[in-house]
Design a protein around this motif. Structure first.
Motif, PDB file in Angstrom:
ATOM      1  N   ARG A   1       0.803  -1.232   0.000  1.00 18.53           N
ATOM      2  CA  ARG A   1       0.000   0.000   0.000  1.00 18.53           C
ATOM      3  C   ARG A   1       0.834   1.279   0.000  1.00 18.53           C
TER       4      ARG A   1
ATOM      5  N   PHE B   1       2.977   3.166  -4.425  1.00 22.51           N
ATOM      6  CA  PHE B   1       2.935   4.564  -4.860  1.00 22.51           C
ATOM      7  C   PHE B   1       4.354   5.124  -5.015  1.00 22.51           C
TER       8      PHE B   1
ATOM      9  N   THR C   1      -9.859   1.286  -9.131  1.00 22.04           N
ATOM     10  CA  THR C   1      -9.201   1.514  -7.840  1.00 22.04           C
ATOM     11  C   THR C   1      -8.223   0.409  -7.446  1.00 22.04           C
TER      12      THR C   1
ATOM     13  N   ASP D   1      -2.645   6.470   6.799  1.00 22.76           N
ATOM     14  CA  ASP D   1      -2.071   5.210   6.355  1.00 22.76           C
ATOM     15  C   ASP D   1      -3.196   4.194   6.226  1.00 22.76           C
ATOM     16  N   GLU D   2      -2.830   3.014   5.738  1.00 23.52           N
ATOM     17  CA  GLU D   2      -3.873   2.003   5.533  1.00 23.52           C
ATOM     18  C   GLU D   2      -4.140   1.286   6.860  1.00 23.52           C
TER      19      GLU D   2
ATOM     20  N   ILE E   1       3.333  14.707  -3.476  1.00 25.94           N
ATOM     21  CA  ILE E   1       2.814  13.663  -4.382  1.00 25.94           C
ATOM     22  C   ILE E   1       2.316  12.477  -3.560  1.00 25.94           C
TER      23      ILE E   1
ATOM     24  N   THR F   1      -1.685  11.336  -3.642  1.00 25.10           N
ATOM     25  CA  THR F   1      -2.005  10.069  -4.312  1.00 25.10           C
ATOM     26  C   THR F   1      -2.259   8.993  -3.254  1.00 25.10           C
ATOM     27  N   ARG F   2      -1.208   8.584  -2.555  1.00 28.26           N
ATOM     28  CA  ARG F   2      -1.344   7.467  -1.611  1.00 28.26           C
ATOM     29  C   ARG F   2      -2.307   7.787  -0.461  1.00 28.26           C
TER      30      ARG F   2
ATOM     31  N   TYR G   1      -5.788   8.015  -1.583  1.00 27.01           N
ATOM     32  CA  TYR G   1      -6.250   6.649  -1.886  1.00 27.01           C
ATOM     33  C   TYR G   1      -6.698   5.963  -0.591  1.00 27.01           C
ATOM     34  N   ASN G   2      -5.873   6.055   0.445  1.00 24.21           N
ATOM     35  CA  ASN G   2      -6.211   5.417   1.724  1.00 24.21           C
ATOM     36  C   ASN G   2      -7.475   6.012   2.335  1.00 24.21           C
TER      37      ASN G   2
ATOM     38  N   TRP H   1     -10.406   4.825   0.323  1.00 22.14           N
ATOM     39  CA  TRP H   1     -10.603   3.384   0.518  1.00 22.14           C
ATOM     40  C   TRP H   1     -11.324   3.154   1.845  1.00 22.14           C
TER      41      TRP H   1
ATOM     42  N   VAL I   1      -7.540  10.290  -8.543  1.00 26.23           N
ATOM     43  CA  VAL I   1      -7.804   9.245  -7.538  1.00 26.23           C
ATOM     44  C   VAL I   1      -9.303   9.239  -7.193  1.00 26.23           C
TER      45      VAL I   1
ATOM     46  N   PHE J   1     -12.343   6.160  -7.808  1.00 24.87           N
ATOM     47  CA  PHE J   1     -13.239   5.636  -6.769  1.00 24.87           C
ATOM     48  C   PHE J   1     -14.700   5.801  -7.196  1.00 24.87           C
TER      49      PHE J   1
ATOM     50  N   LYS K   1     -17.506   3.246  -5.659  1.00 25.91           N
ATOM     51  CA  LYS K   1     -17.195   3.038  -4.251  1.00 25.91           C
ATOM     52  C   LYS K   1     -17.668   4.223  -3.412  1.00 25.91           C
TER      53      LYS K   1
END
Ligand SMILES: NC(=O)c1ccc[n+]([C@@H]2O[C@H](COP(=O)([O-])OP(=O)(O)OC[C@H]3O[C@@H](n4cnc5c(N)ncnc54)[C@H](O)[C@@H]3O)[C@@H](O)[C@H]2O)c1
Lengths: 263, 232
Positions: free
Chosen positions: A73, A77, A130, B45-46, B76, B80-81, B84-85, B88, B140, B144, B149
């Motif tokens: 995860r 990236f 996704t 974070d995830e 960045i 992005t990340r 995304y988290n 999600w 992003v 989704f 989602k």
């Protein structure tokens, strides 16, 4: 030409080196060391190290990006998105006008295309969805595209699906391949052909490109017409040696036991 | 309605949070800073932290441009990340909608006399990482929405000072945002009209002389809203 390869020690890297080593000067880089059998120049380099990539690209004519990180995860990236940012900064800072990027088909053709449509072509707007691997790669691709909009940099992106040995169609997906079920995965290309595609892209004059950012599907011409790769043959002049017929005809070719080394 | 606002330390968030608190239950978050009464610190974070942050949230208001600072790499990574988290976790935890506040600066390099609407392709530039990030952040969100989602309203807001043809005043921003929060796509399912979409972009700026961006889409939403209010 002087070619900087990023992430060159994975599965595809050796085939790219093989296709190019007698014709170009290669600087191979990766976070992992190359196998002992590799005889050329090598440097340890992580693609998310912007300064490192800028330095490695000094004096180079072309950058080829083979790096990828699929399931993590965070790192997905860092490698797939940020890595492309480093690469494009390196191209800009070093006046490198050509970059070859690679990725999976679904960074462009996500499930919303693949499960619905036919004649999918590489000039469609990306719809990765996704899925982590697809989206992080697709974001990286958009970074490349944006850089080509306002810099004199050409990016050729090669999209692969499955890579196979022509003498062994099994893969990490399943132990005993069910050939026609594998048609659910509509294209496979042999390793040497995948490596050759990179060489063709490296050697394609930029005048032959329609725009500064061009994408190509790397697959032989296939009768199911799910993907359209005609542009690849015309522009890159790539001629695959193998079509992996067993995947899409009823004649299953079982390779003989000792017929396992293609080269 | 419980609303989560991101990039709590940024100026734009502070204004939005203060205003929304009048009518809504608002929480806010940022990736760094003291965990105090003002906002919840979460690295996006995830991890469970992100899930916890989204508990019982109905709407996220995400600052999709100029909410964070730091190196190119940090920016960045965030847009992005981290986004995304966030999305999600949001989709896993039943958050139904996100309003992403992006920027009309994505068209800054276009000629002023072009009649730019939501149907025009944006022009992100590589020389300004903040603009590049706004673009990636929109992307992003869009994916989704594409995967159904979460419903996304992507608003691109005006910029510049009060002399600028692209200006958006704070007052207008807050007024328009409240409207967008309360607005529900009102499309009937008939053979002539499509059902509500998961992805929608709306451009907003103030009514200034020589207004640069076409905001007819927003205006029609605004009119409809007023009519409905009057009926009530
Ligand atoms: N193998 C396939 O079947 C397949 C299918 C479709 C697309 N592709 C694409 O082909 C390209 C090459 O894939 P592959 O199969 O060789 O992948 P791989 O995982 O075998 O190799 C990737 C390489 O990237 C390197 N890497 C990881 N993190 C890095 C970092 N931070 N900096 C530098 N290098 C880093 C790894 O060490 C590895 O050597 C990728 O773009 C991939 O998306 C491969």
């Amino acid at each position: 030409m002087k070619v900087l390869i990023l992430g060159g020690n994975g599965m595809l890297g050796p085939w790219v080196v093989k296709a190019m080593k007698t014709r170009h000067e290669i600087l191979l880089t990766d976070i992992n060391s190359p196998p002992k059998s590799y005889k050329g120049e090598f440097m340890k380099l992580s693609v998310d190290d912007v300064e490192g990539v800028v330095n490695a690209a000094k004096g180079m004519d072309i950058i080829v990006n083979l790096s990828v990180l699929r399931p993590h995860r965070r790192i997905a990236f860092e490698v797939n998105t940020l890595g492309n940012y480093s690469m494009m900064i390196a191209a800009r800072e070093n006046n490198i006008s050509k970059v070859i990027n690679t990725g999976p088909h679904f960074q462009l053709v996500g499930p919303q295309y693949e499960e619905w449509d036919f004649n999918l072509n590489p000039d469609m707007p990306p719809q990765p969805g996704t899925r982590l691997y697809a989206l992080s790669k697709s974001l990286g691709q958009e970074v490349c595209r944006v850089f080509t909009e306002d810099n004199n940099i050409h990016v050729i992106t090669l999209l692969y699906y499955n890579m196979k040995h022509h003498w062994d169609l099994s893969g990490p997906e399943q132990e005993n391949i069910d050939y026609h079920l594998d048609m659910n995965v509509p294209y496979s290309t042999t390793w040497p052909d995948c490596g050759e595609a990179v060489r063709c892209a490296v050697e394609t004059p930029i005048e032959k490109l329609n725009s500064r950012c061009e994408t190509f599907f790397i697959l032989p011409e296939l009768p199911h017409k799910k993907f359209n790769s005609s542009k690849t043959f015309v522009v890159l002049g790539w001629k695959p040696m193998y079509k992996l017929e067993s995947l899409w005809t009823k004649s299953n070719r079982k390779p003989e036991n000792n017929n396992t080394e293609a080269f | 309605m419980k609303i989560l606002v991101t990039s709590a330390k940024s100026n734009i968030s502070k204004k939005i949070i203060m205003d929304l608190k009048k009518n809504h239950d608002v929480i806010s978050t940022d990736v760094s800073g003291q965990n105090n009464h003002n906002f919840v610190q979460c690295q996006l974070d995830e991890l469970r932290d992100t899930d916890l942050l989204l508990k019982d949230v109905d709407i996220i208001i995400n600052i999709g441009y100029d909410g964070q600072s730091g190196s190119d790499k940090i920016l960045i990574d965030y847009y992005t990340r981290c986004i995304y988290n966030l999305l999600w976790s949001a989709s896993e935890n039943g958050v139904s909608r996100v309003i992403n506040i992006s920027t009309l600066k994505l068209f800054e390099t276009c000629y002023e006399n072009l009649a730019i609407t939501e149907n025009w392709s944006t022009h992100p530039i590589s020389s300004d990482v903040n603009i590049l990030c706004a673009y990636l952040c929109e992307m992003v969100h869009k994916e989704f929405a594409r995967d159904k989602k979460i419903k996304v309203t992507n608003i691109r807001i005006g910029f510049g000072d009060s002399n600028s043809t692209s200006f958006l005043s704070d007052g207008d921003l807050l007024k328009y945002l409240e409207l967008i929060i309360n607005y529900k796509q009102q499309i009937k399912k008939t053979p002539y009209q499509v059902p509500p979409q998961y992805w929608e972009t709306i451009h907003i700026q103030s009514k200034v002389p020589n207004q640069r961006f076409i905001t007819k889409k927003f205006d029609s939403i605004f009119d409809q809203f007023r009519k409905n209010k009057n009926k009530e």
